[in-house]
Enzyme design. Structure first.
Site, PDB file in Angstrom:
ATOM      1  N   CYS A   1     -12.658  16.386  12.311  1.00 53.77           N
ATOM      2  CA  CYS A   1     -12.360  15.357  11.315  1.00 53.77           C
ATOM      3  C   CYS A   1     -13.506  15.199  10.329  1.00 53.77           C
ATOM      4  CB  CYS A   1     -12.068  14.022  12.007  1.00 53.77           C
ATOM      5  SG  CYS A   1     -13.459  13.363  12.944  1.00 53.77           S
TER       6      CYS A   1
ATOM      7  N   CYS B   1       0.859  -1.186   0.000  1.00 58.46           N
ATOM      8  CA  CYS B   1       0.000   0.000   0.000  1.00 58.46           C
ATOM      9  C   CYS B   1       0.891   1.230   0.000  1.00 58.46           C
ATOM     10  CB  CYS B   1      -0.917   0.006   1.216  1.00 58.46           C
ATOM     11  SG  CYS B   1      -1.916   1.509   1.358  1.00 58.46           S
TER      12      CYS B   1
ATOM     13  N   ASP C   1     -19.502  13.170  30.804  1.00 59.34           N
ATOM     14  CA  ASP C   1     -20.412  13.020  29.674  1.00 59.34           C
ATOM     15  C   ASP C   1     -20.602  14.403  29.064  1.00 59.34           C
ATOM     16  OD1 ASP C   1     -22.381  12.568  27.843  1.00 59.34           O
ATOM     17  OD2 ASP C   1     -23.898  11.895  29.287  1.00 59.34           O
TER      18      ASP C   1
ATOM     19  N   ASP D   1     -11.997  18.734  20.109  1.00 59.27           N
ATOM     20  CA  ASP D   1     -11.644  17.870  18.983  1.00 59.27           C
ATOM     21  C   ASP D   1     -12.561  16.651  19.005  1.00 59.27           C
ATOM     22  OD1 ASP D   1     -10.413  16.548  16.912  1.00 59.27           O
ATOM     23  OD2 ASP D   1      -8.616  16.003  18.040  1.00 59.27           O
TER      24      ASP D   1
END
Length: 437
Positions: free
Chosen positions: A394, A167, A347, A368
């Site tokens: 992301c 790869c 939480d 993030d």
């Protein structure tokens, strides 16, 4: 009696190949042509190319086709560096110059923000890195194929497996293990119990995690151990009862400058190590915290941003939802002698503003989150009302969505960074700095 008949849809597989011109590439890097008044989508092409295609599907709005032959190639067309690019959907833009890939990604991000009412964006600031050999983490699928074991990646939007020998986007040391690993797996007896493989390039060597079901025979364990010892690999096994080390000749960690961040196989770490270092440095620069000014780091993981902030002299509170990650981050702070970093589990989808650490007051906040974004977190961030809020994402889809609420809550988007974490794919990461108006 009146009879009603449905109009039979044409069999696209029976139709002859078409010759079309590619008008543009869409946000996903897929070519767009026109056929019978409808958009026709084709992968593996460039704008301006004349191509022969075979229809694969159609509905009332659009059609899809596979590329058969490029009749008139674009002068921009590149030869893919990977022989599997036509089968494996992981790096589908290898034929597209990287500069053009980034233009597509920037336009796609702009369209996402426009859908949420943000028509004008700051000029995107790019973070770039190596275009090949950049992945330090890989997950390889295992599948029985005939009498043996196949090892590779899954096709895009498919459960089928593409068997590979190497790869080009993996770190070379990881890529070179693919063939010997497949040979090893084909010698094991418990082939039906094998799940998948995960490879990690750490600072001092390579770690391998083999997921499986049930218990493996002693013979198989001996063969796996011998393989790891011969190649100086760290080897971990994981089944339904948990993860256990089989051979660990070195500690697992990655570095940002002089900071060592220990992790365990299965923990989330950024797969592009060099760009992660750039991203952390840019985050500290954009937050622009005053000397000794406290910083709150939400979704802190093992301390990827928290520890460099603490090393720069800022008291940091890192918060994570998974206790195992909190303990890892605490250990990393202790191992690096960074007493300014404290870590808590919470939480973050619930009202965390009542937590003692949240009441300390923060003018600088970094978050993030995962791909789902921070939709449930934003209302509580607005309660904290930090002066600067840095959102590392992301998934620009959820960043754009969450930006709408932040802008409505009195913030302005002052800087936008785009991070080419995965060249040759349509994926783009982003960093957005929000400041109180």
């Amino acid at each position: 009696m009146v009879q009603f008949f449905k109009v039979k849809k044409p069999d696209v597989q029976a139709q002859a190949p078409l010759e079309v011109e590619i008008l543009e590439l869409n946000a996903h890097g897929v070519g767009v042509a026109r056929h019978k008044g409808k958009p026709l989508f084709v992968s593996g092409v460039l704008a301006g190319e004349q191509v022969r295609v075979k229809l694969t599907g159609q509905n009332n709005k659009y059609q899809t086709a596979d590329l058969v032959k490029v009749l008139k190639p674009s002068p921009q067309r590149l030869k893919p560096f990977c022989p599997y690019t036509a089968q494996c959907g992981g790096c589908s833009l290898q034929h597209v110059p990287v500069a053009v890939q980034r233009e597509l990604k920037a336009r796609a991000v702009a369209r996402l923000f426009a859908r949420h009412g943000v028509e004008t964006l700051p000029e995107p600031e790019w973070l770039r890195g190596a275009e090949q050999g950049y992945r330090r983490v890989a997950r390889l699928a295992i599948r029985r194929q005939g009498k043996g074991i196949a090892l590779g990646f899954r096709r895009q939007q498919s459960h089928e497996l593409v068997e590979i020998e190497r790869c080009g986007v993996l770190q070379p040391a990881l890529s070179s293990l693919i063939v010997p690993l497949r040979q090893l797996l084909n010698r094991l007896k418990a082939v039906r119990q094998l799940g998948h493989l995960e490879l990690y390039e750490a600072a001092e060597g390579i770690a391998l995690l083999l997921r499986h079901t049930g218990s493996l025979p002693t013979r198989d364990l001996d063969m796996l151990l011998a393989f790891a010892q011969e190649r100086s690999l760290a080897l971990f096994l994981q089944d339904d009862t948990g993860r256990r080390p089989l051979h660990v000749p070195f500690p697992l960690y990655y570095q940002i400058d002089n900071i060592k961040l220990a992790f365990s196989p299965g923990d989330f770490i950024q797969v592009n190590g060099r760009l992660n270092e750039q991203m952390v440095r840019q985050a500290l620069e954009w937050l622009a915290a005053e000397p000794e000014q406290p910083v709150l780091d939400l979704f802190c993981g093992v301390g990827n941003f928290s520890l460099p902030l603490a090393a720069s002299g800022h008291p940091v509170v890192g918060v994570e939802g998974v206790m195992e990650m909190v303990e890892q981050a605490r250990g990393n702070a202790e191992d690096n002698g960074l007493s300014l970093a404290r870590f808590y589990r919470a939480d973050l989808a619930a009202d965390f503003t009542r937590e003692p650490w949240a009441r300390e007051g923060f003018e600088r906040v970094l978050l993030d989150p995962g791909r789902a974004g921070a939709e449930q977190v934003v209302p509580y961030l607005l309660k904290l009302s930090p002066e600067r809020l840095l959102y590392v994402s992301c998934n620009p889809v959820t960043l754009a969505r969450d930006s709408e609420a932040l802008l409505a809550g009195g913030y302005r988007l002052s800087r936008l960074g785009l991070i080419d974490m995965f060249p040759h794919t349509v994926h783009c990461e982003a960093m957005a700095l929000f400041e109180l108006s």
